[in-house]
Design an enzyme around this catalytic site. Structure first.
Site, PDB file in Angstrom:
ATOM      1  N   CYS A   2      10.003  -4.972 -10.946  1.00 53.73           N
ATOM      2  CA  CYS A   2      10.538  -5.267  -9.631  1.00 53.73           C
ATOM      3  C   CYS A   2      10.557  -6.778  -9.448  1.00 53.73           C
ATOM      4  CB  CYS A   2       9.674  -4.635  -8.533  1.00 53.73           C
ATOM      5  SG  CYS A   2       9.493  -2.843  -8.676  1.00 53.73           S
ATOM      6  N   ARG A  27      15.827  -7.113 -12.128  1.00 49.69           N
ATOM      7  CA  ARG A  27      14.517  -6.487 -12.278  1.00 49.69           C
ATOM      8  C   ARG A  27      14.418  -5.168 -11.513  1.00 49.69           C
ATOM      9  NH1 ARG A  27      10.561  -9.988 -14.210  1.00 49.69           N
ATOM     10  NH2 ARG A  27       8.951  -8.706 -13.256  1.00 49.69           N
ATOM     11  N   TRP A  78      12.412  -1.364  -8.308  1.00 50.45           N
ATOM     12  CA  TRP A  78      12.783  -0.331  -9.288  1.00 50.45           C
ATOM     13  C   TRP A  78      11.724   0.749  -9.169  1.00 50.45           C
ATOM     14  CZ3 TRP A  78      17.104   0.058 -12.165  1.00 50.45           C
ATOM     15  CH2 TRP A  78      17.131   1.012 -13.182  1.00 50.45           C
ATOM     16  N   ASN A 104       4.313  -6.020  -7.450  1.00 50.11           N
ATOM     17  CA  ASN A 104       4.796  -5.514  -8.732  1.00 50.11           C
ATOM     18  C   ASN A 104       3.607  -4.992  -9.509  1.00 50.11           C
ATOM     19  OD1 ASN A 104       7.318  -6.442  -8.103  1.00 50.11           O
ATOM     20  ND2 ASN A 104       7.283  -8.159  -9.519  1.00 50.11           N
ATOM     21  N   GLY A 105       3.785  -3.901 -10.242  1.00 46.78           N
ATOM     22  CA  GLY A 105       2.694  -3.368 -11.049  1.00 46.78           C
ATOM     23  C   GLY A 105       2.416  -1.931 -10.703  1.00 46.78           C
ATOM     24  N   GLU A 488      22.811   3.626 -35.736  1.00 44.20           N
ATOM     25  CA  GLU A 488      22.708   2.613 -34.699  1.00 44.20           C
ATOM     26  C   GLU A 488      22.770   1.207 -35.299  1.00 44.20           C
ATOM     27  OE1 GLU A 488      22.172   0.650 -31.016  1.00 44.20           O
ATOM     28  OE2 GLU A 488      23.086   2.522 -31.695  1.00 44.20           O
ATOM     29  N   LYS A 492      25.601  -1.616 -34.257  1.00 42.02           N
ATOM     30  CA  LYS A 492      25.257  -2.928 -33.714  1.00 42.02           C
ATOM     31  C   LYS A 492      25.923  -4.047 -34.517  1.00 42.02           C
ATOM     32  CE  LYS A 492      23.197  -2.167 -30.132  1.00 42.02           C
ATOM     33  NZ  LYS A 492      24.209  -1.120 -30.039  1.00 42.02           N
ATOM     34  N   GLU A 495      29.626  -4.135 -33.627  1.00 43.50           N
ATOM     35  CA  GLU A 495      29.882  -4.556 -32.256  1.00 43.50           C
ATOM     36  C   GLU A 495      29.833  -6.074 -32.088  1.00 43.50           C
ATOM     37  OE1 GLU A 495      28.387  -1.385 -28.973  1.00 43.50           O
ATOM     38  OE2 GLU A 495      26.810  -2.140 -30.297  1.00 43.50           O
ATOM     39  N   HIS A 511      28.397  10.979 -53.149  1.00 41.44           N
ATOM     40  CA  HIS A 511      29.541  11.811 -52.806  1.00 41.44           C
ATOM     41  C   HIS A 511      30.703  10.984 -52.264  1.00 41.44           C
ATOM     42  CE1 HIS A 511      27.379  15.610 -53.441  1.00 41.44           C
ATOM     43  NE2 HIS A 511      26.333  14.943 -52.991  1.00 41.44           N
ATOM     44  N   LYS A 610      30.838  -3.190 -20.786  1.00 38.98           N
ATOM     45  CA  LYS A 610      29.479  -2.661 -20.672  1.00 38.98           C
ATOM     46  C   LYS A 610      29.473  -1.174 -20.380  1.00 38.98           C
ATOM     47  CE  LYS A 610      25.084  -3.003 -20.816  1.00 38.98           C
ATOM     48  NZ  LYS A 610      24.475  -3.129 -22.155  1.00 38.98           N
TER      49      LYS A 610
END
Length: 615
Positions: A2, A27, A78, A104-105, A488, A492, A495, A511, A610
Site C-alpha cells: 500500500c 502500490r 491494496w 502498511n504491513g 515462458e 520472454k 517479447e 523429433h 499491456k
C-alpha cells in the site's frame, strides 16, 4: 503493498497528499483516503475522506474542500485484511475521531488485540487489522497525552510489520511515524516535513531523505523532524541524497521498469501468501466464493489463459494433478469456446489474467458459466471484469506492473495457482495438514531464494546474454516442470529482444528441432535437479555434439552440468514443485539482458500492449 504519504508545513496539505498518492498508486488502487487537520474557532478536528477505487475518484471528492489545512496523512490501499470498501479504506480513526492512522504491513495478532480492545469498550468500524492501531494509540494517549509516547506504546503490543503515520487533533501539525519491516522514507523540504512509503512521493520536495530503520520513530512538525529509538532516546539517522529525476524515481533507481519489477518478485511472493494459511493449517482464501464441499465435488479443472498466463497454467496442471489427483487441462482462452469442451457442474474453470480484462479470457468465462461450470479467477486487478464474473478469486498482490512483458505478475500467478492446487489437494484429502504446512513454508522460502539469484547471478546472466546477442534463433528445452518453464523463457526472449525462440520438451528434440542446431546455436536448458535430470543431460549432450552453445539453468553445486554447459546460471535447490518460481527468474534476467545488448526498449516492445481487450 500500500502507499503512505504525509505532510506538515506551510503549504496546502490536500494537494500535496493527492499528488503523492497518485505517484504511489502503483502500490495499490482499490481504495484511498486522507485525514486533514482543520482549524475552526481555535480548535482542531480531523476531516477524513475515503473513497473506493483509484486516487482520481478521491481527488474529485476533495475538489470542493478548501486548501486551508496544512497537515495531513493519506493512503492508497491494496486489500489484505478486509474487502475493498469505504469502511476498510484508510485512514482509520479512534472512537472519538481525534486520532487517525495510516498503515502498511500486517498485524499478526490483530484478532487477539481487537477482542481485548472491544472488551475495553472500543467500537470497530472496519474488518481491517490496521484499525487496532487507532484504538491502541487512543488508549495510550488518554494516559500520556503525548502522541509519540502513545505510538511507541501501541507498537509494543503489535506482532507483525508496520509502516505507520499518525495524526492527533490535540497535537496540531504533528505527524508521528514508526517503522518495522515496512518501508518508510522521511524528508524535510523548504515548505515542511514529508513522510511516504516510497521516495517517489518525496522527490519533488526534497532530495535528502532518511530511510527509517526498524524500531525507529520520527516526529514531524513544520519546524523540523526529530528521530528516536523504541525507548524514546534521540538518534541521528543516516541521510541519503537522491540524484534521480522523477522518471528514475518512478523506476526506484532501476534503469527500466522491467528490471525493477523483476526485483520486486520476492515481495510479490510474500504479499500473495500473507494470511493464506490458517492457524489450524488449512489454506485460507477469503475470496474463495465456493464452499469446501463444492470444491470437493470438482472432478475436472480447466485453466484458461493467454500468453504468459497460459504458461502459469501449464505449471498449475503439474501441481493440481500431482496433489489433487484430478485431471487438469490448460487451454488457450482464444480457442477454448470454439471447440465445445466437455463441461459439467463439477467442472472448475480457472481463468488467469494479469489485467483481469483480457477479452478472450472473459469470453471463455462467460461460455463456461453458460455450460454450468464453476469459475475461479486469478488476477492482479481488484474489481476487474475477471474478478467480477468469477465465483471466487485470488488476487496476486503484484501491484501495478508497468513493463509490457509480464514478470512479477507471472510469479504472482504461479504462487496463487500453487495455493489453489494445495487447497484442492487438501479438500480431496490427498494432502495432510502437516504436508500443507511444509509445502507452504517452502513456498514462502522461495522469496529469499529469488533474492539470492538476483544478488549472485548477474555476471553469469551477462555472459550468457553475450552468447545470444547476435544469434538469429534459440531453443529452450526442459522436461517435466522444466518444459513448462521453457515456454515462458522463450516467450520472454521473443517479447523484449525480438530474437526468435521456441520451446520444446527436451525429449522432442530428436523429433525435428535438433535439425536447427549448428555451430554456435544457443540452447537454453532448464536442467535443475529433478526426476528428469539425467534424461535432460542426455539430450543436452546431443546438442553439444552438434555445436550448440548450451546455457543451463542448474542447481547450485551440480558439477556434472558445469562440465557440459558453456554457461551456467545457478539457482538454489528447491522441491521440483517450486522450481518454476526460481528457474523463471534467470530466464527473465536473460531475456532483458539480451534485449538491452541488442538496443531494444525492454519496457515497451514493439507491437505489444499491456492488456488485450479485443479478441
Amino acid at each position: 503493498m500500500c502507499g503512505i504519504v504525509g505532510y506538515t508545513g506551510a503549504g496546502a496539505a490536500k494537494g500535496i497528499l493527492v499528488d503523492g498518492l497518485k505517484r504511489l498508486e502503483y502500490r495499490g488502487y482499490d481504495s484511498s483516503g486522507v485525514a486533514l487537520e482543520v482549524s475552526e474557532g481555535g480548535t482542531t478536528r480531523l476531516d477524513v475522506t475515503r473513497r473506493v477505487g483509484k486516487v482520481a475518484g478521491l481527488e474529485s471528492e476533495l475538489a470542493n474542500l478548501d486548501d486551508a489545512s496544512t497537515c495531513g496523512i493519506g493512503h492508497t490501499r491494496w486489500a489484505t485484511h478486509g474487502r475493498p470498501s469505504v469502511a476498510n479504506a484508510h485512514p482509520h480513526v479512534s472512537c472519538d475521531g481525534r486520532i487517525a492512522v495510516v498503515h502498511n504491513g500486517i498485524v499478526e495478532n490483530f484478532q487477539e488485540l481487537r477482542e481485548e480492545l472491544e472488551d475495553r469498550g472500543h467500537t470497530f468500524r472496519s474488518e481491517t487489522d490496521t484499525e487496532v492501531f487507532a484504538h491502541l494509540v487512543e488508549d495510550a494517549y488518554a494516559a500520556s497525552h503525548d502522541l509519540m509516547a502513545a505510538v511507541r506504546d501501541a507498537c509494543s503490543h503489535v506482532v507483525g510489520a508496520y509502516g505507520l503515520a499518525v495524526v492527533c487533533a490535540d497535537e496540531p501539525g504533528v505527524i508521528a511515524v514508526a517503522r518495522k519491516d515496512s518501508p518508510i522514507v522521511i524528508g524535510m523540504g523548504e515548505r515542511g516535513a514529508y513522510v511516504a512509503s516510497d521516495v517517489i512521493a518525496l522527490i519533488g520536495a526534497t532530495r535528502d531523505v532518511v530511510m527509517l530503520e526498524d524500531g525507529q520513530y520520527a516526529r514531524l512538525t513544520p519546524a523540523g523532524i526529530t528521530y528516536t529509538d523504541e525507548d524514546g532516546a534521540p538518534i541521528e539517522p543516516d541521510v541519503t541524497h537522491i540524484d534521480w529525476d522523477i522518471d528514475m524515481a518512478e523506476k526506484g533507481g532501476y534503469p527500466d521498469f522491467m528490471l525493477k519489477e523483476i526485483h520486486e518478485q520476492p515481495r510479490v511472493v510474500r504479499d500473495t501468501l500473507v494470511g493464506r494459511l490458517s492457524p489450524s493449517g488449512e489454506i485460507d482464501i477469503d475470496e474463495l466464493g465456493l464452499s469446501l464441499e463444492e470444491l470437493n465435488d470438482v472432478d475436472r479443472v480447466y485453466v484458461i489463459a493467454c500468453g504468459t498466463s497460459y504458461h502459469a497454467g501449464l505449471i498449475a496442471k503439474n501441481l493440481i494433478e500431482a496433489w489433487a489427483r484430478i485431471p487438469c487441462e490448460v487451454e488457450a482462452a482464444s480457442e477454448f469456446r470454439y471447440r465445445d469442451p466437455i463441461i459439467t457442474p463439477s467442472t472448475l474453470v480457472v481463468a488467469v489474467s494479469q489485467s483481469g480484462e483480457t477479452a478472450d479470457t472473459l469470453a471463455a468465462i462467460r461460455d463456461a458459466r453458460i455450460k454450468g461450470a464453476k469459475v475461479f479467477g486469478i488476477t492482479n486487478v481488484v474489481g476487474s471484469p475477471v474478478a467480477r464474473e468469477s465465483d471466487g478469486v485470488i488476487y496476486t498482490k503484484a501491484n501495478k506492473e508497468i513493463a509490457v512483458a509480464s514478470t512479477k505478475s507471472f510469479i504472482g500467478q504461479v504462487v496463487s495457482l500453487t495455493l489453489l492446487a494445495m487447497l484442492l489437494g487438501q479438500v480431496k484429502y490427498r494432502l495432510t495438514t502437516n504436508q500443507v504446512r511444509m509445502l507452504f513454508r517452502e513456498l514462502g522460502d522461495t522469496a529469499e531464494q529469488i533474492q539470492h539469484i538476483m544478488d549472485t547471478q548477474g555476471p553469469a546472466v551477462h555472459e550468457a546474454a553475450l552468447a545470444c546477442k547476435d544469434a538469429r534463433s534459440a531453443l529452450f528445452v526442459g522436461r517435466g516442470m522444466g518444459a513448462a518453464i521453457s515456454c515462458e523463457g522463450a516467450l520472454k526472449l521473443k517479447e523484449v529482444s525480438y530474437l526468435h525462440a521456441e520451446a520444446y520438451a527436451a525429449g522432442e528434440m530428436k523429433h525435428g528441432p535438433i535439425a536447427l542446431i549448428d555451430q554456435g546455436f544457443p540452447v537454453v536448458a532448464i536442467a535443475t535437479k529433478s526426476p528428469t535430470y539425467e534424461k535432460t543431460v542426455s539430450n543436452l549432450k546431443e546438442c553439444e555434439a552438434r555445436g550448440a552453445v548450451i546455457i543451463a539453468i542448474a542447481t547450485e553445486g551440480d558439477q556434472e552440468i558445469g562440465k557440459l554447459a558453456d554457461h551456467v546460471i545457478w539457482v538454489p535447490k528447491v522441491r521440483d514443485a517450486f522450481s518454476a518460481i526460481t528457474a523463471t527468474v534467470p530466464l527473465q534476467l536473460l531475456a532483458r539482458e539480451v534485449a538491452v545488448l541488442r538496443g531494444c526498449d525492454v519496457d515497451k516492445p514493439r507491437n505489444l500492449a499491456k492488456s488485450v481487450t479485443v479478441e
